[in-house]
Design a protein around this motif. Structure first.
Motif: not given
Length: 163
Positions: A59-67
């Motif tokens: 939960d401390a990591m923010i991970m986003k896909a770039v689309e």
């Protein structure tokens, strides 16, 4: 910047089913050289997927896909390192030079409002230097560090975003 597609960039939460695509994107040798600070999992699909599944569960990591147009073209995120929050991004090579990384980091900064934020890049990775500078990061220092992808000690630039 001809062929700027930055307006078409969107972020969404990275999912486990995105990890094989992200793995394939980061296999590019030129990108790995510029990123410099990768580990042995970058060439081992199973190890990479296992490592990144743990990241997704943290939960401390923010991970986003770039689309762009619904297609995953990279990733962007923020994570804690020794009391600091650092940003990271990786864009598929065929999208370089069109404002995608800059737009993805800007979108991340809208979501991640904690400050300061930090970014680190290899000194010779001029594209990543520009991405950070265009998003308001300021060079605050440098250090020599071992870069796994290069198997050498290189200079790493340290950037900070205070507001």
């Amino acid at each position: 910047m001809a062929d700027n597609v930055a307006g078409g960039v969107s972020l969404r939460t990275l999912r486990e089913d995105d990890l094989p695509t992200i793995f394939e994107i980061q296999l590019d040798d030129t990108a790995r050289h510029l990123a410099a600070f990768t580990d042995e999992t970058t060439r081992d699909r199973d190890a990479y997927l296992q490592k990144h599944r743990k990241f997704l569960a943290n939960d401390a990591m923010i991970m986003k896909a770039v689309e762009i147009g619904g297609e995953v073209v990279g990733s962007v995120g923020a994570y804690p390192v020794e009391g600091d929050i650092e940003v990271t991004y990786w864009i598929r090579k065929d999208w370089w030079g069109r404002g995608v990384a800059t737009a993805a980091v800007a979108a991340l900064l809208d979501e991640v409002t904690v400050r300061p934020l930090h970014g680190r890049v290899a000194e010779d990775n001029l594209g990543s230097v520009r991405v950070l500078e265009r998003n308001g990061f300021v060079l605050v220092g440098s250090e020599d560090s071992f870069a796994g992808a290069r198997q050498a000690t290189i200079t790493e630039l340290i950037f900070k975003l205070s507001d």
